[in-house]
Motif scaffolding. Sequence first.
Motif, PDB file in Angstrom:
ATOM      1  N   ALA A  20       0.835  -1.287  -0.057  1.00  0.00           N
ATOM      2  CA  ALA A  20       0.009  -0.014   0.191  1.00  0.00           C
ATOM      3  C   ALA A  20       0.858   1.282  -0.007  1.00  0.00           C
ATOM      4  CB  ALA A  20      -1.014  -0.022   1.412  1.00  0.00           C
ATOM      5  N   ASN A  21       1.993   1.199   0.781  1.00  0.00           N
ATOM      6  CA  ASN A  21       2.662   2.477   0.947  1.00  0.00           C
ATOM      7  C   ASN A  21       3.452   2.714  -0.510  1.00  0.00           C
ATOM      8  OD1 ASN A  21       2.303   3.399   3.394  1.00  0.00           O
ATOM      9  ND2 ASN A  21       3.474   1.879   4.290  1.00  0.00           N
ATOM     10  N   ALA A  22       4.081   1.548  -1.116  1.00  0.00           N
ATOM     11  CA  ALA A  22       4.607   1.867  -2.406  1.00  0.00           C
ATOM     12  C   ALA A  22       3.640   2.372  -3.503  1.00  0.00           C
ATOM     13  CB  ALA A  22       5.190   0.543  -3.014  1.00  0.00           C
ATOM     14  N   ILE A  23       2.521   2.007  -3.344  1.00  0.00           N
ATOM     15  CA  ILE A  23       1.579   2.456  -4.582  1.00  0.00           C
ATOM     16  C   ILE A  23       1.129   3.803  -4.052  1.00  0.00           C
ATOM     17  CG2 ILE A  23      -0.965   2.311  -5.161  1.00  0.00           C
ATOM     18  CD1 ILE A  23      -0.673  -0.738  -4.802  1.00  0.00           C
ATOM     19  N   LEU A  24       1.138   4.388  -2.851  1.00  0.00           N
ATOM     20  CA  LEU A  24       0.833   5.695  -2.323  1.00  0.00           C
ATOM     21  C   LEU A  24       2.200   6.503  -2.787  1.00  0.00           C
ATOM     22  CD1 LEU A  24      -0.529   5.518   1.155  1.00  0.00           C
ATOM     23  CD2 LEU A  24      -1.465   6.601  -0.638  1.00  0.00           C
ATOM     24  N   ALA A  25       3.264   6.043  -2.637  1.00  0.00           N
ATOM     25  CA  ALA A  25       4.661   6.958  -2.787  1.00  0.00           C
ATOM     26  C   ALA A  25       4.804   7.343  -4.505  1.00  0.00           C
ATOM     27  CB  ALA A  25       5.683   5.951  -2.442  1.00  0.00           C
ATOM     28  N   ILE A  26       4.002   6.390  -5.184  1.00  0.00           N
ATOM     29  CA  ILE A  26       4.097   6.532  -6.622  1.00  0.00           C
ATOM     30  C   ILE A  26       3.028   7.497  -7.280  1.00  0.00           C
ATOM     31  CG2 ILE A  26       6.022   4.891  -6.842  1.00  0.00           C
ATOM     32  CD1 ILE A  26       3.985   3.040  -8.370  1.00  0.00           C
ATOM     33  N   GLY A  27       2.001   7.545  -6.166  1.00  0.00           N
ATOM     34  CA  GLY A  27       0.984   8.734  -6.787  1.00  0.00           C
ATOM     35  C   GLY A  27      -0.207   7.756  -7.051  1.00  0.00           C
ATOM     36  N   GLY A  28      -0.422   6.677  -6.498  1.00  0.00           N
ATOM     37  CA  GLY A  28      -1.692   5.964  -6.686  1.00  0.00           C
ATOM     38  C   GLY A  28      -2.694   5.870  -5.378  1.00  0.00           C
ATOM     39  N   SER A  29      -3.629   5.188  -5.358  1.00  0.00           N
ATOM     40  CA  SER A  29      -4.553   4.976  -4.062  1.00  0.00           C
ATOM     41  C   SER A  29      -4.792   3.687  -3.965  1.00  0.00           C
ATOM     42  CB  SER A  29      -5.637   6.204  -4.249  1.00  0.00           C
ATOM     43  OG  SER A  29      -6.345   5.870  -3.023  1.00  0.00           O
ATOM     44  N   PRO A  30      -4.004   2.887  -2.859  1.00  0.00           N
ATOM     45  CA  PRO A  30      -4.250   1.770  -2.638  1.00  0.00           C
ATOM     46  C   PRO A  30      -5.384   1.318  -2.139  1.00  0.00           C
ATOM     47  CG  PRO A  30      -2.806   2.346  -1.217  1.00  0.00           C
ATOM     48  CD  PRO A  30      -3.275   3.499  -2.094  1.00  0.00           C
ATOM     49  N   ILE A  31      -6.381   0.091  -2.316  1.00  0.00           N
ATOM     50  CA  ILE A  31      -7.193  -0.423  -1.432  1.00  0.00           C
ATOM     51  C   ILE A  31      -7.084  -1.925  -1.545  1.00  0.00           C
ATOM     52  CG2 ILE A  31      -9.222  -0.349  -3.396  1.00  0.00           C
ATOM     53  CD1 ILE A  31     -10.878   0.179  -0.892  1.00  0.00           C
ATOM     54  N   MET A  32      -7.128  -2.437  -0.413  1.00  0.00           N
ATOM     55  CA  MET A  32      -6.741  -3.957  -0.190  1.00  0.00           C
ATOM     56  C   MET A  32      -7.835  -4.866   0.229  1.00  0.00           C
ATOM     57  SD  MET A  32      -3.962  -2.685  -0.451  1.00  0.00           S
ATOM     58  CE  MET A  32      -2.130  -2.722  -0.723  1.00  0.00           C
ATOM     59  N   ALA A  33      -8.985  -4.422  -0.406  1.00  0.00           N
ATOM     60  CA  ALA A  33     -10.319  -5.171   0.078  1.00  0.00           C
ATOM     61  C   ALA A  33     -10.390  -6.614  -0.364  1.00  0.00           C
ATOM     62  CB  ALA A  33     -11.506  -4.523  -0.539  1.00  0.00           C
ATOM     63  N   GLU A  34     -11.040  -7.403   0.591  1.00  0.00           N
ATOM     64  CA  GLU A  34     -11.412  -8.741   0.180  1.00  0.00           C
ATOM     65  C   GLU A  34     -12.629  -9.322   0.561  1.00  0.00           C
ATOM     66  OE1 GLU A  34      -7.472 -10.372   1.787  1.00  0.00           O
ATOM     67  OE2 GLU A  34      -9.085 -11.319   3.463  1.00  0.00           O
ATOM     68  N   HIS A  35     -13.613  -8.652   1.278  1.00  0.00           N
ATOM     69  CA  HIS A  35     -14.704  -8.980   1.772  1.00  0.00           C
ATOM     70  C   HIS A  35     -15.577  -9.281   0.341  1.00  0.00           C
ATOM     71  CE1 HIS A  35     -18.412  -9.794   3.667  1.00  0.00           C
ATOM     72  NE2 HIS A  35     -18.038  -9.580   4.886  1.00  0.00           N
ATOM     73  N   HIS A  36     -16.159 -10.680   0.450  1.00  0.00           N
ATOM     74  CA  HIS A  36     -16.897 -11.148  -0.666  1.00  0.00           C
ATOM     75  C   HIS A  36     -18.302 -10.118  -1.322  1.00  0.00           C
ATOM     76  CE1 HIS A  36     -15.132 -15.369  -0.538  1.00  0.00           C
ATOM     77  NE2 HIS A  36     -14.498 -14.475  -0.702  1.00  0.00           N
ATOM     78  N   ALA A  37     -18.419  -9.562   0.046  1.00  0.00           N
ATOM     79  CA  ALA A  37     -19.603  -8.530  -0.454  1.00  0.00           C
ATOM     80  C   ALA A  37     -19.400  -7.392  -0.953  1.00  0.00           C
ATOM     81  CB  ALA A  37     -20.599  -8.399   1.078  1.00  0.00           C
ATOM     82  N   GLU A  38     -18.152  -6.907  -1.058  1.00  0.00           N
ATOM     83  CA  GLU A  38     -17.919  -5.639  -1.294  1.00  0.00           C
ATOM     84  C   GLU A  38     -16.728  -5.604  -2.455  1.00  0.00           C
ATOM     85  OE1 GLU A  38     -16.137  -3.637   2.071  1.00  0.00           O
ATOM     86  OE2 GLU A  38     -14.058  -4.801   1.784  1.00  0.00           O
TER      87      GLU A  38
END
Length: 273
Positions: A20-38
Amino acid sequence: MIKKPLIHYITHPIAMTDCANAILAIGGSPIMAEHHAEVQDITAKSSALVVNLGNTTDYRMQAMRLSGQVALEKRLPIVLDLTGIAVSSLRRTFAHDFITMFSPQLVKGNVSEILALLAFATQANGVDTGDNHLTTEQLMKMRSFCQAHSCILLVTGEIDVIVDLGRFICLKNGSDKLIQVTGTGCLLSGMLGYFLSQVSDLETVDAVVKAVGLLTIASEYADKNTAGLGSFKASLFDYLGNLKPNQIKGKILYFERQMPQDIVRYRKDNWHE
Ligand SMILES: Nc1ncnc2c1ncn2[C@@H]1O[C@H](COP(=O)(O)OP(=O)(O)OP(=O)(O)O)[C@@H](O)[C@H]1O
Ligand SMILES: Cc1ncsc1CCO
């Protein structure tokens, strides 16, 4: 170009925060979601989907299938990271099914993981590669795999190899400290998701070169400026966030050929270990 693209990365807890921090560092917005309902809603709002088989669970694999379907329908870039498949038939079967069903643009693994995907025997040591050298036969099989599945393969290691339909590209930057800190390959996958979200399908290879170039050149700067692994890791994040394109341009050690035997020779001549 999307400002702050949302990168949906379904991955394991070992390296999740770093990814997540690497994605933020290069200008992205990370989301690590895994709940099946979302996960379907979240993938639908994202600019790329990255899935990683490290430390996998039934629950996470099903989340990957649900998100993979949405990404396929929305034609989002998909990156599959093959973490651990060399030592797990469960992960190998899942990887093959995922590739057949959802056609990821990019499939990435270390040498042992890519060899295992192609049903070659490996010397893998868990999630770490136990294999370094590649034969002409293995490279030819990688190319056939790319043709059969319309994907690009990224084989990581001291010399990274990008395999697409018609050529092989070797990238020779990096620091051996990258393999002494866990999860740097997983972090690279998040960065690949970000870079793929910025380009059209036709420019996938360029995006892969940029992502690998950024991580490996950042690691070279970090290595020069630090003594140990803890400070190396902190410095790596500093450089990921601060390196400007002109500090990378001209530094990427790039070798491109169509013939696999040229790649075998290049790797033999340039391998340090
Ligand atoms: N010996 C090495 N010297 C320099 N750079 C390396 C070396 N080995 C790997 N790298 C770089 O480290 C990064 C991660 O590659 P690696 O092959 O270690 O992935 P991985 O095995 O999937 O990692 P992890 O399991 O830690 O996530 C790549 O960018 C690669 O270029
Ligand atoms: C998934 C995993 N398992 C042990 S270490 C690690 C992260 C690097 O692959």
